[in-house]
Design a protein around this motif. Structure first.
Motif, PDB file in Angstrom:
ATOM      1  N   PRO A 161      22.467 -13.640 -30.800  1.00 32.23           N
ATOM      2  CA  PRO A 161      23.339 -14.688 -31.366  1.00 32.23           C
ATOM      3  C   PRO A 161      22.615 -15.581 -32.368  1.00 32.23           C
ATOM      4  CG  PRO A 161      23.707 -14.491 -29.011  1.00 32.23           C
ATOM      5  CD  PRO A 161      22.543 -13.605 -29.331  1.00 32.23           C
ATOM      6  N   ALA A 162      21.365 -15.950 -32.074  1.00 30.06           N
ATOM      7  CA  ALA A 162      20.618 -16.812 -32.991  1.00 30.06           C
ATOM      8  C   ALA A 162      20.421 -16.125 -34.336  1.00 30.06           C
ATOM      9  CB  ALA A 162      19.272 -17.191 -32.382  1.00 30.06           C
ATOM     10  N   GLN A 205      36.875 -10.564 -43.847  1.00 29.86           N
ATOM     11  CA  GLN A 205      36.586 -11.999 -43.782  1.00 29.86           C
ATOM     12  C   GLN A 205      36.831 -12.538 -42.373  1.00 29.86           C
ATOM     13  OE1 GLN A 205      35.846 -13.879 -46.714  1.00 29.86           O
ATOM     14  NE2 GLN A 205      35.595 -15.823 -45.642  1.00 29.86           N
ATOM     15  N   SER A 206      37.941 -12.127 -41.771  1.00 34.96           N
ATOM     16  CA  SER A 206      38.275 -12.646 -40.439  1.00 34.96           C
ATOM     17  C   SER A 206      37.287 -12.175 -39.390  1.00 34.96           C
ATOM     18  CB  SER A 206      39.698 -12.243 -40.051  1.00 34.96           C
ATOM     19  OG  SER A 206      39.836 -10.840 -39.999  1.00 34.96           O
ATOM     20  N   LYS A 207      36.843 -10.908 -39.463  1.00 35.17           N
ATOM     21  CA  LYS A 207      35.856 -10.409 -38.505  1.00 35.17           C
ATOM     22  C   LYS A 207      34.523 -11.129 -38.685  1.00 35.17           C
ATOM     23  CE  LYS A 207      37.691  -5.761 -37.682  1.00 35.17           C
ATOM     24  NZ  LYS A 207      37.415  -4.305 -37.706  1.00 35.17           N
ATOM     25  N   ALA A 208      34.130 -11.349 -39.931  1.00 39.78           N
ATOM     26  CA  ALA A 208      32.882 -12.067 -40.193  1.00 39.78           C
ATOM     27  C   ALA A 208      32.937 -13.472 -39.613  1.00 39.78           C
ATOM     28  CB  ALA A 208      32.621 -12.115 -41.701  1.00 39.78           C
ATOM     29  N   ASN A 209      34.051 -14.156 -39.826  1.00 45.59           N
ATOM     30  CA  ASN A 209      34.194 -15.508 -39.284  1.00 45.59           C
ATOM     31  C   ASN A 209      34.162 -15.519 -37.767  1.00 45.59           C
ATOM     32  OD1 ASN A 209      34.383 -16.736 -41.819  1.00 45.59           O
ATOM     33  ND2 ASN A 209      36.609 -16.524 -41.913  1.00 45.59           N
ATOM     34  N   THR A 210      34.783 -14.504 -37.158  1.00 43.72           N
ATOM     35  CA  THR A 210      34.806 -14.442 -35.696  1.00 43.72           C
ATOM     36  C   THR A 210      33.404 -14.192 -35.138  1.00 43.72           C
ATOM     37  OG1 THR A 210      37.080 -13.602 -35.721  1.00 43.72           O
ATOM     38  CG2 THR A 210      35.838 -13.305 -33.686  1.00 43.72           C
ATOM     39  N   LEU A 211      32.647 -13.294 -35.763  1.00 39.04           N
ATOM     40  CA  LEU A 211      31.270 -13.038 -35.314  1.00 39.04           C
ATOM     41  C   LEU A 211      30.428 -14.309 -35.402  1.00 39.04           C
ATOM     42  CD1 LEU A 211      30.266  -9.553 -36.793  1.00 39.04           C
ATOM     43  CD2 LEU A 211      30.832 -10.117 -34.439  1.00 39.04           C
ATOM     44  N   LEU A 212      30.557 -15.022 -36.485  1.00 37.30           N
ATOM     45  CA  LEU A 212      29.777 -16.249 -36.654  1.00 37.30           C
ATOM     46  C   LEU A 212      30.218 -17.320 -35.655  1.00 37.30           C
ATOM     47  CD1 LEU A 212      29.571 -16.406 -40.551  1.00 37.30           C
ATOM     48  CD2 LEU A 212      27.747 -15.787 -38.949  1.00 37.30           C
ATOM     49  N   LYS A 213      31.509 -17.399 -35.369  1.00 40.99           N
ATOM     50  CA  LYS A 213      32.009 -18.374 -34.401  1.00 40.99           C
ATOM     51  C   LYS A 213      31.502 -18.056 -33.003  1.00 40.99           C
ATOM     52  CE  LYS A 213      34.430 -21.936 -33.152  1.00 40.99           C
ATOM     53  NZ  LYS A 213      34.017 -23.300 -33.573  1.00 40.99           N
ATOM     54  N   VAL A 214      31.548 -16.796 -32.619  1.00 38.88           N
ATOM     55  CA  VAL A 214      31.037 -16.390 -31.299  1.00 38.88           C
ATOM     56  C   VAL A 214      29.555 -16.741 -31.174  1.00 38.88           C
ATOM     57  CG1 VAL A 214      30.443 -14.362 -29.915  1.00 38.88           C
ATOM     58  CG2 VAL A 214      32.754 -14.609 -30.827  1.00 38.88           C
ATOM     59  N   SER A 215      28.783 -16.452 -32.209  1.00 44.13           N
ATOM     60  CA  SER A 215      27.349 -16.761 -32.184  1.00 44.13           C
ATOM     61  C   SER A 215      27.116 -18.255 -32.043  1.00 44.13           C
ATOM     62  CB  SER A 215      26.683 -16.240 -33.459  1.00 44.13           C
ATOM     63  OG  SER A 215      26.873 -14.847 -33.599  1.00 44.13           O
ATOM     64  N   GLU A 216      27.881 -19.052 -32.786  1.00 44.27           N
ATOM     65  CA  GLU A 216      27.753 -20.506 -32.709  1.00 44.27           C
ATOM     66  C   GLU A 216      28.081 -21.016 -31.309  1.00 44.27           C
ATOM     67  OE1 GLU A 216      30.402 -24.333 -34.063  1.00 44.27           O
ATOM     68  OE2 GLU A 216      30.406 -22.589 -35.383  1.00 44.27           O
ATOM     69  N   LEU A 217      29.159 -20.503 -30.719  1.00 42.15           N
ATOM     70  CA  LEU A 217      29.561 -20.946 -29.384  1.00 42.15           C
ATOM     71  C   LEU A 217      28.523 -20.565 -28.335  1.00 42.15           C
ATOM     72  CD1 LEU A 217      33.381 -20.090 -29.524  1.00 42.15           C
ATOM     73  CD2 LEU A 217      32.343 -22.369 -29.500  1.00 42.15           C
ATOM     74  N   LEU A 231      25.249 -20.277 -28.927  1.00 40.19           N
ATOM     75  CA  LEU A 231      24.069 -21.115 -29.140  1.00 40.19           C
ATOM     76  C   LEU A 231      24.280 -22.544 -28.641  1.00 40.19           C
ATOM     77  CD1 LEU A 231      22.930 -19.949 -32.690  1.00 40.19           C
ATOM     78  CD2 LEU A 231      21.883 -19.402 -30.494  1.00 40.19           C
ATOM     79  N   THR A 232      25.519 -23.033 -28.705  1.00 39.86           N
ATOM     80  CA  THR A 232      25.798 -24.398 -28.247  1.00 39.86           C
ATOM     81  C   THR A 232      26.121 -24.465 -26.762  1.00 39.86           C
ATOM     82  OG1 THR A 232      28.138 -24.157 -28.874  1.00 39.86           O
ATOM     83  CG2 THR A 232      26.637 -25.111 -30.515  1.00 39.86           C
ATOM     84  N   GLY A 233      26.141 -23.306 -26.101  1.00 43.62           N
ATOM     85  CA  GLY A 233      26.399 -23.284 -24.668  1.00 43.62           C
ATOM     86  C   GLY A 233      27.861 -23.291 -24.282  1.00 43.62           C
TER      87      GLY A 233
END
Length: 307
Positions: A175-176, A193-205, A207-209
């Motif tokens: 994720p990092a 675009q939507s898949k890219a945004n979803t991957l980045l959102k999952v990674s962010e969530l 990392l923030t716990g």
């Protein structure tokens, strides 16, 4: 593959007995789907798979030999401790050794449509991803595209992340590492675009716990809680959730009625011309708590059926 000279830390070769009827070819076939083998390679009875282990590139090797699997882990960090028990748990997890398949096989041994298929595929288990994150991101990549297209996108995604083990293999990113990628680099891998945004959102969530996928695995959190958390993320729907629970946690009861290959297999079994998502969902319902395991049987059955 050419590689830099690094000091590797390697877990001594370990042996793990396999249950009677274990089918190594199912596992090897699953991990050998990308014939370009940039991240994992299957040669004969051996799998080599590059992973990120404790934030370091590592190479996991499994060699199947009769009724045992031999395994070891090569880590690109001589100072970081490799826990033998942790590695054993990883191998047990990805091989699906804790899956309760006997109950399914016994419950439907005389089923008029399934008995022959189950008998021919006795011992079938679901290969599980190294981490729930890998399973979820693979499910997101594979949404609404053919398997061959999903494999190609996954390969390019891994290459775009550019995490290399000293063996030369590309590691599936953490994720990092994904969080450091741009939408543009993900788009270059073929993602929408939507898949890219979803991957980045999952990674962010993660990392923030707010999306502790690994903690949920180790603490055996209920699939319902995980499903509800995933459903709240834009771009993640029922098929993605069920597939991620199956490949990430070994949960055998997700309803994969939205899977085109599952519906094709059901149509073949029942000699139907058409079958809607709703009809497939209704057909699968009596097979709870093994609906996803049945889907795996249908995938395997369809892959070896003529035509």
């Amino acid at each position: 593959m050419s590689s830099p000279t690094l000091q590797l830390q390697t877990l001594p070769l370990q042996r793990l007995p396999l249950p009677n009827g274990f089918r190594p070819q199912d596992f090897l076939t699953f991990h050998g789907r990308d014939k370009l083998a940039v991240s994992e390679s299957v040669t004969g009875n051996t799998l080599q798979k590059a992973i990120v282990w404790k934030d370091r590139p590592a190479l996991l090797t499994l060699v199947f030999d009769l009724n045992v699997v031999k395994y070891h882990l090569a880590l690109d960090d001589p100072l970081l401790h490799i826990g033998g028990e942790e590695t054993l748990q990883l191998v047990q997890h990805i091989l699906g050794l804790t899956q309760a398949i006997a109950g399914f096989e016994q419950a439907f041994a005389t089923h008029p449509l399934l008995s022959a298929m189950i008998a021919e595929q006795a011992g079938l288990r679901v290969p599980v991803s190294v981490s729930p994150f890998e399973a979820l991101t693979w499910a997101i990549i594979g949404q609404q595209v053919s398997l061959s297209a999903a494999i190609a996108m996954r390969r390019k995604f891994i290459q775009q992340a550019n995490i290399r083990h000293s063996s030369g293999f590309y590691c599936y990113p953490s994720p990092a590492q994904v969080s450091q990628m741009s939408v543009e680099s993900l788009r270059l891998a073929g993602l929408s675009q939507s898949k890219a945004n979803t991957l980045l959102k999952v990674s962010e969530l993660m990392l923030t716990g707010h999306l502790p996928l690994d903690d949920w695995l180790h603490h055996q959190v209920s699939p319902e809680l995980i499903a509800n958390s995933l459903a709240a993320i834009k771009g993640i729907g029922p098929w993605t959730i069920s597939y991620a629970l199956l490949r990430g946690y070994g949960w055998l009861d997700g309803s994969l009625h939205g899977d085109a290959a599952v519906r094709r297999a059901i149509r073949g079994l029942m000699a139907l011309e058409q079958l809607s998502d709703k009809e497939a969902e209704h057909w699968l319902k009596p097979f709870s708590p093994w609906r996803a395991l049945l889907a795996a049987h249908l995938w395997a059955w369809q892959s070896r059926s003529p035509g």
